[in-house]
Structure formats: C-alpha cells, structure tokens
Design a protein around this motif. Sequence first.
Motif, mmCIF file in Angstrom:
data_model
loop_
_atom_site.group_PDB
_atom_site.id
_atom_site.type_symbol
_atom_site.label_atom_id
_atom_site.label_comp_id
_atom_site.label_asym_id
_atom_site.label_seq_id
_atom_site.Cartn_x
_atom_site.Cartn_y
_atom_site.Cartn_z
ATOM 1 N N CYS A 1 0.831 -1.208 0.000
ATOM 2 C CA CYS A 1 0.000 0.000 0.000
ATOM 3 C C CYS A 1 0.867 1.260 0.000
ATOM 4 O O CYS A 1 0.594 2.216 -0.747
ATOM 5 C CB CYS A 1 -0.929 0.004 1.213
ATOM 6 N N GLN A 2 1.906 1.260 0.823
ATOM 7 C CA GLN A 2 2.772 2.434 0.909
ATOM 8 C C GLN A 2 3.484 2.702 -0.415
ATOM 9 O O GLN A 2 3.567 3.842 -0.878
ATOM 10 C CB GLN A 2 3.783 2.243 2.042
ATOM 11 N N GLY B 1 -6.968 -2.233 12.313
ATOM 12 C CA GLY B 1 -5.677 -1.800 12.828
ATOM 13 C C GLY B 1 -4.710 -1.422 11.727
ATOM 14 O O GLY B 1 -4.006 -0.396 11.823
ATOM 15 N N GLU B 2 -4.674 -2.238 10.659
ATOM 16 C CA GLU B 2 -3.783 -1.935 9.526
ATOM 17 C C GLU B 2 -4.213 -0.645 8.837
ATOM 18 O O GLU B 2 -3.372 0.132 8.384
ATOM 19 C CB GLU B 2 -3.781 -3.099 8.532
ATOM 20 N N THR B 3 -5.533 -0.411 8.757
ATOM 21 C CA THR B 3 -6.019 0.820 8.140
ATOM 22 C C THR B 3 -5.580 2.033 8.951
ATOM 23 O O THR B 3 -5.142 3.052 8.392
ATOM 24 C CB THR B 3 -7.551 0.793 8.023
ATOM 25 N N ALA B 4 -5.696 1.940 10.266
ATOM 26 C CA ALA B 4 -5.289 3.050 11.129
ATOM 27 C C ALA B 4 -3.791 3.327 10.999
ATOM 28 O O ALA B 4 -3.355 4.489 10.928
ATOM 29 C CB ALA B 4 -5.645 2.737 12.583
ATOM 30 N N TRP C 1 0.764 6.577 8.709
ATOM 31 C CA TRP C 1 1.931 6.683 7.811
ATOM 32 C C TRP C 1 1.704 7.770 6.768
ATOM 33 O O TRP C 1 2.599 8.565 6.469
ATOM 34 C CB TRP C 1 2.188 5.338 7.139
ATOM 35 N N ILE C 2 0.517 7.820 6.200
ATOM 36 C CA ILE C 2 0.196 8.827 5.180
ATOM 37 C C ILE C 2 0.315 10.224 5.788
ATOM 38 O O ILE C 2 0.846 11.152 5.159
ATOM 39 C CB ILE C 2 -1.219 8.601 4.608
ATOM 40 N N LEU D 1 -1.637 16.436 2.679
ATOM 41 C CA LEU D 1 -2.640 15.670 1.932
ATOM 42 C C LEU D 1 -3.885 15.447 2.781
ATOM 43 O O LEU D 1 -3.813 14.937 3.904
ATOM 44 C CB LEU D 1 -2.052 14.315 1.514
ATOM 45 N N GLU D 2 -5.034 15.837 2.245
ATOM 46 C CA GLU D 2 -6.304 15.584 2.936
ATOM 47 C C GLU D 2 -6.663 14.109 2.768
ATOM 48 O O GLU D 2 -6.537 13.543 1.674
ATOM 49 C CB GLU D 2 -7.406 16.468 2.347
ATOM 50 N N LEU D 3 -7.114 13.484 3.828
ATOM 51 C CA LEU D 3 -7.364 12.040 3.820
ATOM 52 C C LEU D 3 -8.809 11.747 4.197
ATOM 53 O O LEU D 3 -9.361 12.343 5.131
ATOM 54 C CB LEU D 3 -6.415 11.337 4.798
#
Length: 575
Positions: free
Chosen positions: A514-515, A540-543, A548-549, A556-558
């Motif tokens: 993903c990164q 947990g992985e999403t958080a 990281w983003i 960057l707006e997320l």
Amino acid sequence: MALLGADYLQRNAEHVNALNVFPVPDGDTGTNMNLTMSSGVRELRSKPSASVGKATEALSKGLLMGARGNSGVILSQLFRGFSRSLANLEEAGTVQLAAALQYGVDLAYKAVVKPVEGTILTVAKEAAKHAVQYARRTNDVIELMQEVHTKANEALQRTPDLLPVLKQVGVVDSGGQGLVFIYEGFLRSLLELDGQLEPDDMQSEAAPPEEVAVPVKATPLRKQEPASAQARLATDTIEFLYDMEFFINRKLKGNAAVFFDESAYKRALGKDGDSILVITEDDIIKVHVHSRKPGDVLNLSLPYGELTDIHILNMREQHREILEHEQEDSGIADYSAAELLAGEGLQGVPPGQVFEWAPFGIIAVALGEGITDIFLENEVDTVLSGGQTMNPSTEDFVKAIEALSAEHIYILPNNGNIILAAEQAAELSERKVTIIPTKTIPQGLAAVLAFKEDETAERNSEWMKNAAEQVVSGQVTKAVRDTTIEGVAIREGDFIGIKEKQIVVSNADLPGACQSLIASMMETGGDLLTILTGEEADTGETASLCEWIGEQYPELELEVQKGGQPLYPYVFALE
C-alpha cells in the motif's frame, strides 16, 4: 456444433481465466465468454431447427442479449455476422461457412472502437481469412473446420508476438484461447456426426448453466407515511395500461411483408404509448410498449410479419392486485429490473410524480455494499452488481435503462471490460443514453460528484468525463501466480499494487504494498486521497496506514470510507 462448442468452452473456462495477463484473483475472460455462449445455447435449445439459418439466428439472438464483458460482446458480434451471412439457408457448404466466418470478423472489428491485434480479433481474422481461401479447394466441411481450428490455434500461438505484454507474462491471449476451444468443439461435433470419433464422454448432458442474475440496487425513496406509492395512486391514473411484448417474424410473412422503417414504426407507437423498445435482429423484431390501444399496436405491426410470443398484461389489473396484497416495506432493498419496471419498491413518492420522468438518470456498476451505498447517496439511481468479474450483460443494461423514468440516462461502467456491453445496450435502447467511459470505481465516483442536475446533458457529459480523467486510481490485491510484468517480479500470494492499468509493486507485506503504491500515485502530486476499505481490510492496519500517510504527506487531505469490495483490501482515489 454450437452445443459442443459451448460445452468445450464451459469445461475450459477456468483455464481461459488463468490466462488473464494480470495475476489477479478475478480474471474473468473465460467466465464472460462461457456465460455469453450459454445464453446463446439456451435460445438455440428453445427454438430448435434443422435449418442452419434459423439455428444460427437463434444462437445469435441469445448471444447478443447475454453478452458480458469485452470478450463476450466481441463473441456475440462474431456470431451475429455469422448468422446474417447464413440467413435463409437450409444448409451450408464450405464456401458459405467460410464467408460467414469472414462476415462475423467484419462486424466484430466494426464493434470495437480501437481494435487491438494479438487478441481474439486476430485469431478470428486469421482463421476466417484462411477459411475463405481453403474453401475454394474443398467441399468437405469437416476438412474446412479442421483447417479453421488449426489456423486459429496457430494465430493464437502468435498473439504474444503481436501484444508485448503477453510475451512478457508468457501467455497467449485469453479471448483467443476461448475461441479456439469453441472451434475445437465445432470440429469434434462434426467428427462425431460423421462417425470418425466416439461421442465425448466428458460432454455435459445437462443444459448450460443458468444465466447469472445481476442484482439491481435502486436509490431508496424514503417513506413519508406508511402507505406505499401504489397505495396512494389511483388505478385509473395509469394512462398506458396495457404492457405489451411480442416478436414480429418477417420470414413467416414471406414476400407479403412490407418494408420495415424502424424510425417511423417507433414514432407511430409513441403516438399512443410509452416505454417503447424495438430490437431488430435480421428478420426478427422484438417489440415492447405500454399502450392504451393494444389492438392498434397489433394492427400496426401485422403488415411487417407474423406476430409470435404475444404477451399483453393489464397494468391496472396488476395495480389492483398490488393494493390487495399491500405490505409495509422500509429501508434499502434490492430489486430486479423487472420489479422496477412494474413500479415495485417505490416508497414515499407523491402520487402525481409516480409516472413523471426526471430530466436525468444515472446507472452505475459496482461491487461492495459500501461502494454501492456511496453511489446511491450521490445522485445514482440504479447500481448493477459487477466489476472485473461477473460483468453485467447487455440485457442487464437494457432492462436497467428501461426501468428508469428519466429523459436522459448516463451509464458509468467503472470497468474497461464492461464498456462495450454498455455501449451495445445503448444502441439497442430507444432511450437517450450517454456512456461515461469510466474504467475504475474512483473514476466513477469522480464523475458522479461532477454531475449537476440543473445543467444540460452536453455540459454534464463533458464535466463527468473530465472529472474521471483527473483522478488517479489505485488498488491492492493478491497475486494468483508467479510472473514478471514490466520489470516487477511477482510471486503467488504477494500483494500487488495496481496504478491505473499498471502493476507498480509486489510485496509479501500488505502495508508495504500500500505504501509503495501510494508513493507512486503521489509522484504527480495530489490534494485529496480517498481510501475505500474492502472486505479483507483490517481496522488496525487501516489506522496504521493512515498514520503513515499523515507523516509522509502532511498536506494531503485524507478520507476513509467503507467500500466492502471483495478481493481488493484497499482501493485508492487521488485527486
């Protein structure tokens, strides 16, 4: 021939799927071709005939309406031309069969805006070209079919030389392979009939698999009071009360049939009717109309041919039955296109608006409950279930179009493999339909957000297309085999990151994939990144990914939304 051809394709569908260039778990060329061919066989079995013209006509009609994905649409066009060339023939020899194969190729190439060599088109073209030449030297149909199968297979083996990505991956074209399997079934059928070959023990005795129904999710119209729209609609306000569907068979009328001017015929139907659909396939015309005067419709149609399979339903009678069996219903529900056409599922609609037409309507294709809900919450009226796999058929689109009470309809395919079927449906429909050629879910969402209901159709089309082109799409899934594509070494089970159509990373670790994918997407910059989480996404992985983003791209707006899509843990949209 067609039955065994479909049987050979059906049993080898997974092999064809495995030839998909991208090693993703939902490669579906074999599935689409199998479902398309099965639709044709069902129509053929429902209208058996010893006449080669009538048999191929039935096969072609079934293929046309059941076509799924690019491969299915191309296959339907190949046999549409094949059928047209053999029309009115009781039997066909080598010259006629070869000419039919060639005419099918001609129609298929016309159906594709930008034909690509090294695909099913090339395989069909080379086989047909050879057949036309060889037919001059033999009257033996079996010998000709052997040559067709051999030449098709030779052309298939050369597809990697014409399409570099095939050579890089080490496979032949999947659609071309599917066609070779069909030709193999044709050849075996002829050999069995001639006694040169024992019947294939593997051949299925059962009918082809049933057509896969594509769920249709409609925009929920919220209740304002317990009674449904039907309960508050006076039965006598149904103006065009007779729902009519029938076929006009021009062949049965013979020379007595007058010239059929489709445009003039539709205008005549429209004088006292609506919901008009006229599909012309050679000498068979399918008609659907809601009319006040069914007798006038039948009298209008009689000069063009013999009327068959006539179905007339009184919609006022249906409405009275609905009132008798009225049940409360609420929330969001899935409805078939047929239910939508009948007016079911409408809640909270003022009586005067039930049969009014909106200026615009939007149909989108999506997979995943969350993504479906996002579309429905943003102006989309109907969502057909589908994506890279299990593509909606031409008929699914036609039904969805006819179900919408809108003057102008937009379709968002949201997958490059679905665009042809949508375009074919638009051609078959009487309605004003614009295809916005979105190839990904992010493109579809961007297009919808650009839509403005108070603008003209032309401006909306332009804005929606421009918005789709501006978004950068990314998605992560698991590889199903070892391969190397454009310098990226991939191992089965790795997570691969796909930016638009290109695989840019392969990593055994999902966060790492993903990164790397996001870093590649950000090379040209961006202001907003939307993350659609799939069925397999871990909270947990999403958080951790969001953290990281934030560290890497603080400006960057997320935005994170639950997509619910299968097979792809994460889908990214960068604007």
